[in-house]
Design a protein around this motif. Structure first.
Motif, PDB file in Angstrom:
ATOM      1  N   LEU A  47       0.832  -1.197   0.000  1.00  0.00           N
ATOM      2  CA  LEU A  47       0.000   0.000   0.000  1.00  0.00           C
ATOM      3  C   LEU A  47       0.866   1.246   0.000  1.00  0.00           C
ATOM      4  CD1 LEU A  47      -2.978  -0.691   2.368  1.00  0.00           C
ATOM      5  CD2 LEU A  47      -3.067   0.556   0.215  1.00  0.00           C
ATOM      6  N   ALA A  48       1.903   1.204   0.830  1.00  0.00           N
ATOM      7  CA  ALA A  48       2.798   2.355   0.921  1.00  0.00           C
ATOM      8  C   ALA A  48       3.429   2.633  -0.434  1.00  0.00           C
ATOM      9  CB  ALA A  48       3.888   2.096   1.965  1.00  0.00           C
ATOM     10  N   ARG A  49       3.766   1.568  -1.162  1.00  0.00           N
ATOM     11  CA  ARG A  49       4.376   1.778  -2.472  1.00  0.00           C
ATOM     12  C   ARG A  49       3.425   2.520  -3.403  1.00  0.00           C
ATOM     13  NH1 ARG A  49       4.670  -3.384  -5.661  1.00  0.00           N
ATOM     14  NH2 ARG A  49       6.417  -3.886  -4.351  1.00  0.00           N
ATOM     15  N   LEU A  50       2.178   2.093  -3.362  1.00  0.00           N
ATOM     16  CA  LEU A  50       1.208   2.695  -4.267  1.00  0.00           C
ATOM     17  C   LEU A  50       0.981   4.164  -3.918  1.00  0.00           C
ATOM     18  CD1 LEU A  50       0.063   1.011  -6.467  1.00  0.00           C
ATOM     19  CD2 LEU A  50      -2.137   1.092  -5.326  1.00  0.00           C
ATOM     20  N   LEU A  51       0.955   4.455  -2.622  1.00  0.00           N
ATOM     21  CA  LEU A  51       0.763   5.831  -2.213  1.00  0.00           C
ATOM     22  C   LEU A  51       2.000   6.653  -2.572  1.00  0.00           C
ATOM     23  CD1 LEU A  51      -0.973   5.224   1.215  1.00  0.00           C
ATOM     24  CD2 LEU A  51      -1.993   5.706  -1.013  1.00  0.00           C
ATOM     25  N   HIS A  52       3.151   6.066  -2.373  1.00  0.00           N
ATOM     26  CA  HIS A  52       4.405   6.735  -2.703  1.00  0.00           C
ATOM     27  C   HIS A  52       4.486   7.037  -4.186  1.00  0.00           C
ATOM     28  CE1 HIS A  52       8.630   6.467  -4.109  1.00  0.00           C
ATOM     29  NE2 HIS A  52       8.854   7.253  -3.079  1.00  0.00           N
ATOM     30  N   GLN A  53       3.862   6.169  -4.960  1.00  0.00           N
ATOM     31  CA  GLN A  53       3.901   6.327  -6.413  1.00  0.00           C
ATOM     32  C   GLN A  53       3.106   7.545  -6.858  1.00  0.00           C
ATOM     33  OE1 GLN A  53       2.792   2.675  -8.489  1.00  0.00           O
ATOM     34  NE2 GLN A  53       1.949   3.939 -10.124  1.00  0.00           N
ATOM     35  N   GLN A  54       2.201   8.023  -6.011  1.00  0.00           N
ATOM     36  CA  GLN A  54       1.366   9.183  -6.315  1.00  0.00           C
ATOM     37  C   GLN A  54       0.544   8.986  -7.574  1.00  0.00           C
ATOM     38  OE1 GLN A  54       4.233  12.398  -6.320  1.00  0.00           O
ATOM     39  NE2 GLN A  54       4.015  12.599  -4.109  1.00  0.00           N
ATOM     40  N   ALA A  55      -0.048   7.814  -7.672  1.00  0.00           N
ATOM     41  CA  ALA A  55      -0.879   7.537  -8.848  1.00  0.00           C
ATOM     42  C   ALA A  55      -2.172   8.352  -8.788  1.00  0.00           C
ATOM     43  CB  ALA A  55      -1.189   6.057  -8.905  1.00  0.00           C
ATOM     44  N   ASP A  56      -2.734   8.624  -9.951  1.00  0.00           N
ATOM     45  CA  ASP A  56      -4.005   9.338 -10.031  1.00  0.00           C
ATOM     46  C   ASP A  56      -5.179   8.387  -9.917  1.00  0.00           C
ATOM     47  OD1 ASP A  56      -3.280  11.911 -10.149  1.00  0.00           O
ATOM     48  OD2 ASP A  56      -3.221  12.035 -12.342  1.00  0.00           O
ATOM     49  N   VAL A  57      -5.003   7.224 -10.561  1.00  0.00           N
ATOM     50  CA  VAL A  57      -6.057   6.214 -10.507  1.00  0.00           C
ATOM     51  C   VAL A  57      -5.488   5.013  -9.777  1.00  0.00           C
ATOM     52  CG1 VAL A  57      -7.646   4.808 -11.840  1.00  0.00           C
ATOM     53  CG2 VAL A  57      -6.830   6.985 -12.768  1.00  0.00           C
ATOM     54  N   LEU A  58      -6.104   4.671  -8.646  1.00  0.00           N
ATOM     55  CA  LEU A  58      -5.582   3.545  -7.881  1.00  0.00           C
ATOM     56  C   LEU A  58      -6.479   2.346  -8.076  1.00  0.00           C
ATOM     57  CD1 LEU A  58      -5.201   6.273  -5.629  1.00  0.00           C
ATOM     58  CD2 LEU A  58      -3.405   4.598  -5.244  1.00  0.00           C
ATOM     59  N   LEU A  59      -5.874   1.262  -8.521  1.00  0.00           N
ATOM     60  CA  LEU A  59      -6.618   0.024  -8.685  1.00  0.00           C
ATOM     61  C   LEU A  59      -6.260  -0.876  -7.509  1.00  0.00           C
ATOM     62  CD1 LEU A  59      -5.696  -0.541 -12.452  1.00  0.00           C
ATOM     63  CD2 LEU A  59      -7.605   0.785 -11.529  1.00  0.00           C
ATOM     64  N   PHE A  60      -7.187  -0.958  -6.566  1.00  0.00           N
ATOM     65  CA  PHE A  60      -6.936  -1.744  -5.356  1.00  0.00           C
ATOM     66  C   PHE A  60      -7.592  -3.100  -5.479  1.00  0.00           C
ATOM     67  CE2 PHE A  60      -6.608   2.379  -2.784  1.00  0.00           C
ATOM     68  CZ  PHE A  60      -5.239   2.300  -2.723  1.00  0.00           C
ATOM     69  N   ASP A  61      -6.802  -4.164  -5.455  1.00  0.00           N
ATOM     70  CA  ASP A  61      -7.388  -5.503  -5.458  1.00  0.00           C
ATOM     71  C   ASP A  61      -7.232  -6.084  -4.056  1.00  0.00           C
ATOM     72  OD1 ASP A  61      -8.564  -7.795  -6.252  1.00  0.00           O
ATOM     73  OD2 ASP A  61      -7.138  -8.277  -7.857  1.00  0.00           O
ATOM     74  N   GLU A  62      -8.311  -6.145  -3.345  1.00  0.00           N
ATOM     75  CA  GLU A  62      -8.305  -6.630  -1.957  1.00  0.00           C
ATOM     76  C   GLU A  62      -7.190  -5.952  -1.147  1.00  0.00           C
ATOM     77  OE1 GLU A  62     -10.608  -8.861  -1.164  1.00  0.00           O
ATOM     78  OE2 GLU A  62     -11.129  -9.896  -3.022  1.00  0.00           O
ATOM     79  N   PRO A  63      -7.248  -4.643  -1.015  1.00  0.00           N
ATOM     80  CA  PRO A  63      -6.127  -3.942  -0.390  1.00  0.00           C
ATOM     81  C   PRO A  63      -6.005  -4.196   1.109  1.00  0.00           C
ATOM     82  CG  PRO A  63      -7.912  -2.416  -0.790  1.00  0.00           C
ATOM     83  CD  PRO A  63      -8.322  -3.711  -1.410  1.00  0.00           C
ATOM     84  N   THR A  64      -7.064  -4.579   1.755  1.00  0.00           N
ATOM     85  CA  THR A  64      -6.987  -4.713   3.213  1.00  0.00           C
ATOM     86  C   THR A  64      -6.840  -6.155   3.653  1.00  0.00           C
ATOM     87  OG1 THR A  64      -9.388  -4.790   3.361  1.00  0.00           O
ATOM     88  CG2 THR A  64      -8.359  -2.646   3.620  1.00  0.00           C
TER      89      THR A  64
END
Ligand SMILES: Nc1ncnc2c1ncn2[C@@H]1O[C@H](COP(=O)(O)OP(=O)(O)OP(=O)(O)O)[C@@H](O)[C@H]1O
Ligand SMILES: Nc1ncnc2c1ncn2[C@@H]1O[C@H](COP(=O)(O)OP(=O)(O)OP(=O)(O)O)[C@@H](O)[C@H]1O
Ligand SMILES: [Mg+2]
Ligand SMILES: [Mg+2]
Lengths: 501, 310, 322, 322
Positions: A411-428
């Motif tokens: 999750l931290a990687r994705l947030l660090h990436q600063q993406a505009d569109v986040l595709l979360f597959d079962e993130p929790t």
């Protein structure tokens, strides 16, 4: 103990301690399990639950403490001894051999044989029965595991432990990739086993599950006993307080956000592995939930959008522009994907946390062509603090983290990436209650900052609590789509199982 | 004016001579070793026997020469794997006042004190004449070469082929581009596969021991032993047996024991200030079933290697 | 509290060198050679001998970090050396010939990468096939013989008595040192290096992070080829002839050096310092055994044992550190 | 609906043989050798030539399935052959000598397995070290020479004109066929085989499921060694001498055969049928190229290309099947 079956415990663990180098995973933990008891083992990520259970199964050796099975001393020298002692375990990270078939995996380590030669017919019949019993007769016995989705793999794993006919069955987050329906069936199985006198240790971060199925609970905090008692009569808030050490008020914190213009437009998209074309739309500042059962096709849809699978037809527009269909250009366009397969394609397990967190966006640390390591480590450490990742530091390898903490790293990687569109597959998946609340808040804030979020989850409450809209997948297509407020648990379930809105 | 440190009474340290062959496992090199030891025994010097790690690897032989220079020896007897590549290390040795005698194969230039060798080309010529006379100048011939880049065997192959061309124009070559490769097994397979196609060939030539033995096995297995005229090179017990049985029609023999012996003797003579010859030919001999019983042939066919075990 | 900490950090600093120190100590203790083993002249010889394997190991480290392997390494060295000799022989300016040799190596590596990524084949098979192809090409070009080329400055590159003499070591040794430092920096401090590690550790995760896995792999095999080409030039420089049969089996030495130095064939692990130490462990072992005058078979046995011992020592150290 | 299905199943049956058929077709079409290539005598020769690699491949398949590798294979073959020759030479009954040879191979394999599991080292390093150790031992025992042993029935094992003549093929070829069938059954039908696949596919899962991974691995390397010992006996039988320098580099041929046959160096995949096909692809290639009289370098290049082509063909087939 306030166990309903107050007879002699089938298992008792006394003052168990375990360290990994400088990390103290467990210290002086006591645990007792009664016959026919369903015992919930609870705690935050990294509290030591999996470690304790691995010690029980013989996968790890304790540094100190004793164990006894039905009163007799028990000190397994390996998983085989554990299995022989009547302990069967579903590990948090799936223990399946990808090249082997379903049948072979279920029988693994306990192949029925006649003087070394395999005898298969009887085992096949029983596996088929069990799979049908778990509601998945469609899983073929001769299918190699690597062709199955994560959810189907979980079912195979459960099948194996059921066929073990163990006295003690340990389930370490068995439902983390199961749909509600499958979870419900699993509970039926648990109740049946319990009636047959099997004792079950159940680890989960879904407290409502715990309430539904467990008799007693034990909470660990930072590797120590934090409390235990009967489920009946203990309010949820109390358990949460034991876990995190302070009361938690809001499980689904809400951050105000407002959908804007269309950010991601998927039109008639059919990926190589998708059953049917899919059309959907995501706006800026919007959280779109995708519900469905195992194999409904949500993962495949996300993969096709992200360019991981080949595209057969249809278009993907991001902020109105098409772009090449491969992960690299999708990332350039502002997409980011969190895979449901944490160890398979999420983490580089042997690399450091810093590497894992910054991997998808190294450019900011580049100075004259070289990476500024100090800044990179500092940034990683900052994200670890933000996400409350329990680890020794940003240089340690990802493999030494507990399951939930590994998930947080992705999750931290994705947030660090600063993406505009986040595709979360079962993130929790595998994340504890407290951190979940934090992540929901993050997602809300991201939306408020104008990002678009596709949120795939099989855990309906979080979809209902977090999303603006929810679409339900049924057999590869979107069966229904409405604002979150118009859905309820039951409606989602109905849509997901029947395909009718 | 060299001082004689090896035999002067009162100086306890005997001369140390490094003998560096091209490899260590062929019978041929064992014989060189035996000859060198023989000389060492007689002259009271010490031998360091050290081949390259991998048989026939030029780069590794350079390394070995460098290492024995580092170690410090009084002289080097070298069978160079390459007439060019070994020049520099030999120069290095000479510059460090370590004299070098070249044996077996040539080295370009003059940076060594003596060259002790067989005339390999002549050996090929002998084999060619034998083959030509056996077949009466008519027939079809297979040549199995040893390894690409090996100078001494290339010379033998050249001697053989040119003799055929010059003196026996009636002979035709069925194959002459097949290389036996480094081991007997590879030679065996090549020969087997060649005979599979040309099982009606009349003659077969191989330029060294490993290729001769490998081909011999293939000939025997194909039931062609005695039917195909077969001339080989060098000796080993099995080859001697085959010669006696008539499976082989001739072996060209060098005198490796002598080569080793003279190599060491020459360098010791040089170190002791005696005069030495610049070029020493150790001779080649054709041995056939008819002359194999002679004392000379016997000493070549089954050289006395017992010194190695002592 | 301070001095044990200092001690500990000193141990940590020395630790990777443990195997090397062991080998050095072993031979320095041998009465026969002790006086000569650590002499400058011998060190120079060993350094020069190591250049060819070391250059190869620089490239191979990169490839092994990505979880790949390059079995064509030795053939590539032979081919590049032959091409260099051929070009010089044809009258090309030496510099051009050298560049041509390096280019050849790079091309072979590039082709490896292309086949691996385009055909989705395992590196083992592709490079094994390429091993035969490159070796065959080398022999073909050299017409199954070695190529004698006139002496030029290229042959000075690996001369133990370099001109100017203040160089002390052969220019090739200096080049090796410089390139090792460059590669170490590339691996630890550039995006390219990070990507190599990520690919080796988990290729699908790397792809998911937007790393152009295929492109990176092609580049990595090409870079490996470049180093092998350079290695080939050095081999030619040392031999003064272009020999198509040289370095047979050397790929295993190169791979062994990388693995002894902590590289993992499963990918994701490896370091330049480690690989260089691996190279020197092997070189000093060979050198010492030869100096001792041990028969080759004893040498083979001892080297085999030491390889296993050195790596298991390294593993023990790692485990106790964790 | 029926005939396309039949066609499809026919294709599936033939599919693994595609590479082999291609090679056979290639040479059968060559006017120069077509008349002789598929003759019984040539087939017999190829079969006999294949025995040594094939026996090795049987063991290697098992090892590769577990994700391991055995680089000491060729050295082990040489050592076992030398021991057999030595024993016969010493006057031991041939049968005892053969058993001793096989035992030697097994022991080396066992030692490999022990080192890999006890020291927790990667198979690559252990077997690479063992490669030197076994080769050195072989040379040592043979005193750096070939061991001439008197002819016995052992040398009949690899004779192309076997007695009794109704055997048609060399006894070694029959043994190879029988052992291949046995190993195929062991791999697909026994718990042992199943465990080998599981270990190669996911070792920690196998361990967690209660498979005694270490024990199984030791057994697997020992079995591999057993086959290599047998291979060594066959090598001796063929050469009639114990040659310590034989089979250098053969381990790569063996590994290539397994990988061409669908084995994966990452473990979890491989089959006996595939490996045997791989062995024969290589043998027929060599045989055909030599018969054509192509120069060796052309042969090397062609074999390299065919290795890559055969494997990529196989992958394409797999992908289209999936
Ligand atoms: N192999 C390991 N090496 C080092 N540290 C480890 C290792 N395994 C676990 N730990 C550490 O032990 C602690 C307990 O981990 P454990 O996996 O038992 O947590 P958990 O309660 O199961 O958490 P989660 O809910 O996230 O699965 C964590 O701090 C973790 O970092
Ligand atoms: N039990 C199964 N057996 C065989 N194939 C399956 C099974 N489950 C899923 N698949 C394959 O996966 C495809 C879609 O699965 P996918 O993982 O995309 O579903 P999902 O909605 O993401 O479900 P999950 O909750 O498991 O993530 C199916 O079309 C099918 O090809
Ligand atoms: Mg856990
Ligand atoms: Mg999914």
């Amino acid at each position: 103990m306030t166990s309903p079956a107050a007879s002699a415990p089938v298992l008792s663990m006394n003052r168990v301690g375990k360290r990994f180098g400088a990390t103290v995973a467990l210290s002086g933990v006591d645990f007792e399990l009664g016959p026919g008891q369903v015992h919930a083992l609870l705690g935050e990520n990294g509290a030591g639950k999996s470690t304790l259970m691995k010690i029980l199964s013989g996968a790890l050796r304790p540094d100190e403490g004793e164990m006894a099975l039905a009163g007799r001393p028990y000190a397994p020298d390996g998983p085989l001894a554990g299995r022989r002692g009547g302990v069967s375990m579903i590990y948090q990270e799936l223990t399946l051999a990808p090249h082997l078939t379903v049948e072979e995996n279920v029988c693994l380590g306990r192949e029925p044989n006649r003087s070394g030669f395999l005898v298969r017919a009887e085992a096949r019949r029983r596996i088929r029965e069990t799979l049908a019993f778990l509601g998945h007769p469609e899983i073929g016995l001769d299918e190699p595991i690597r062709r199955l989705s994560v959810g189907a793999r979980q079912i195979v794993e459960i099948t194996r432990s059921l066929l073990d006919q163990a006295r003690i069955l340990v389930m370490d987050e068995p439902t983390s990739s199961l749909s509600l329906e499958d979870t419900e069936r699993l509970f039926q199985v648990i109740r049946k086993l319990k009636a047959e006198g099997v004792s079950i240790i159940y680890i989960s971060h879904f407290l409502e599950e715990v309430q539904a199925v467990a008799d007693v609970y034990t909470v660990l905090r930072d590797g120590q006993n934090a409390g235990s008692g009967a489920i009946a009569g203990t309010p949820l808030e109390e358990i949460i307080r034991l876990m995190v050490g302070k009361p938690v008020t809001e499980l689904f914190p809400h951050v105000d956000h407002r959908p804007g213009e269309v950010l991601l437009a998927v039109n008639g998209l059919k990926g190589a592995r998708m059953a049917e074309p899919v059309t959907l739309e995501l706006r800026r500042g919007e959280i779109l939930g995708l519900a469905g059962l195992i194999g409904a096709g949500r993962t495949e849809t996300l993969r096709a959008i992200f360019g991981l699978d080949g595209i057969e037809s249809g278009t993907v527009l991001i902020a109105g522009r098409p772009g090449a269909s491969n992960p690299r250009s999708r990332i350039r366009q502002g997409l980011g994907l969190l895979s449901e397969d944490r160890q398979g394609e999420g983490l580089a397990l042997s690399r450091s946390l810093a590497d894992n967190i910054t991997m998808s966006r190294l450019e900011p640390y580049r100075k004259f062509g070289l990476l500024d390591e100090k800044r990179r480590l500092a940034a990683a450490a900052e994200w670890m603090r933000t996400m409350a990742i329990k680890a020794s530091g940003p240089r340690g390898p990802a493999s030494s983290l507990s399951g939930g903490n590994q998930q947080k790293v992705i999750l931290a990687r994705l947030l660090h990436q600063q993406a505009d569109v986040l595709l979360f597959d079962e993130p929790t998946r595998g994340i504890d209650v407290m951190s979940k609340a934090q992540i929901y808040e993050w997602i809300g804030r991201l939306a408020a900052r104008g990002k678009g979020i596709l949120f795939v989850s099989s855990y309906f409450p979080e979809l209902l609590g977090v999303c603006d809209r929810i679409a339900v997948f049924y057999r590869g297509r979107i069966a229904a789509e409405r604002p979150a407020g118009d859905w309820t648990d039951e409606l989602l379930m109905a849509a997901a199982t029947t395909g009718k809105a | 004016g060299r001082t004689d440190s090896g035999s002067k009474p009162g100086v306890s340290r005997p001369l140390k001579i490094a003998v560096i062959p091209k490899g260590t496992t062929h019978e041929f090199w064992k014989s060189i070793h035996a000859g060198a030891l023989q000389a060492a025994r007689e002259l009271g010097v010490e031998i360091i026997w050290k081949g390259p790690q991998k048989e026939d690897d030029r780069a590794q032989q350079i390394t070995v020469v460098e290492d024995v220079i580092s170690r410090g020896v009084d002289g080097i007897v070298l069978a160079p794997l390459d007439d060019r590549a070994l020049i520099r290390p030999v120069q290095d040795a000479m510059r460090d006042k370590i004299p070098v005698v070249i044996v077996d194969s040539g080295l370009q230039g003059k940076d060594y004190i003596s060259f002790v060798a067989t005339d390999n080309y002549q050996g090929g010529v002998l084999a060619g004449r034998r083959m030509g006379s056996l077949l009466g100048g008519q027939g079809r011939i297979l040549v199995i070469r040893y390894q690409s880049g090996s100078a001494s065997t290339t010379e033998r192959e050249r001697g053989f082929l040119e003799t055929l061309e010059r003196e026996f124009p009636g002979l035709t070559l069925l194959a002459k581009d097949q290389y036996a490769g480094p081991t007997t097994e590879t030679a065996y397979q090549i020969a087997e596969n060649l005979l599979s196609r040309f099982h009606d060939a009349d003659g077969l030539f191989c330029p060294n021991e490993s290729s001769t033995f490998g081909a011999l096995r293939a000939v025997q297995e194909a039931g062609l032993a005695g039917k195909i005229r077969f001339v080989g090179f060098d000796s080993s017990p099995k080859l001697v047996q085959a010669l006696a049985d008539g499976d082989l029609d001739g072996l060209v023999l060098q005198n490796p024991v002598k080569m080793g012996y003279l190599g060491v003797r020459t360098i010791v003579q040089y170190l002791r200030g005696e005069t030495i010859a610049q070029l020493i030919d150790t001779g080649v001999t054709l041995v056939t079933k008819d002359n194999m019983a002679s004392a000379e042939a016997k000493s070549l066919l089954t050289p006395d290697l017992s010194i190695l075990d002592r | 509290m301070n001095s044990p900490n200092k001690l500990k950090s000193a141990i940590n600093l020395v630790a990777p060198f443990l195997g090397l120190i062991l080998v050095l100590a072993l031979f320095s203790a041998m009465p026969d050679v002790s006086s000569r083993f650590l002499r400058l002249a011998n060190l120079k010889a060993v350094a020069t001998q190591s250049v060819i394997v070391a250059m190869g190991a620089l490239g191979m480290t990169l490839v092994i970090i990505t979880g790949g392997i390059d079995l064509s390494a030795a053939s590539n060295i032979a081919l590049s050396g032959v091409i260099t000799a051929y070009a010089i022989n044809r009258g090309l300016p030496p510099l051009l010939a050298v560049l041509l040799g390096i280019l050849t190596g790079t091309l072979v590596g590039f082709l490896n990468g292309l086949l691996i990524t385009r055909l989705r084949l395992v590196p083992f098979i592709v490079t094994m096939g390429m091993m035969g192809i490159a070796r065959g090409m080398a022999k073909w070009i050299a017409r199954n013989q070695k190529i004698d080329a006139p002496l030029t400055w290229v042959n000075e590159l690996m001369s133990k008595s370099p001109r100017p003499s203040w160089l002390l070591l052969a220019p090739g040794v200096w080049l090796m040192i410089v390139l090792a430092v460059v590669m170490a920096v590339v691996l630890r401090r550039t995006v390219f290096g990070r990507h190599a590690f990520a690919i080796g550790s988990n290729e699908s995760a790397a792809r998911l992070c937007g790393i152009r896995v295929d492109g990176a792999k092609v580049a990595i095999y090409a870079v490996c080829g470049l180093f092998l080409g350079l290695s080939g030039v050095m081999e030619f420089s040392r031999l003064t002839v272009g020999d198509p049969t040289v370095a047979v089996g050397l790929e295993l030495d190169i791979i062994a050096a990388v693995v002894i130095g902590g590289g993992s064939l499963n990918g994701g692990e490896g370091s330049i310092l480690g690989s260089m130490i691996g190279v020197f462990i092997m070189s000093f072992l060979r050198n010492g055994c030869t100096m001792m005058g041990w028969p080759n078979y004893i040498q083979e046995i001892i080297i085999g044992i030491i390889i296993i011992a050195a790596v298991s020592l390294d593993r023990v150290r790692h485990r106790s550190a964790a």
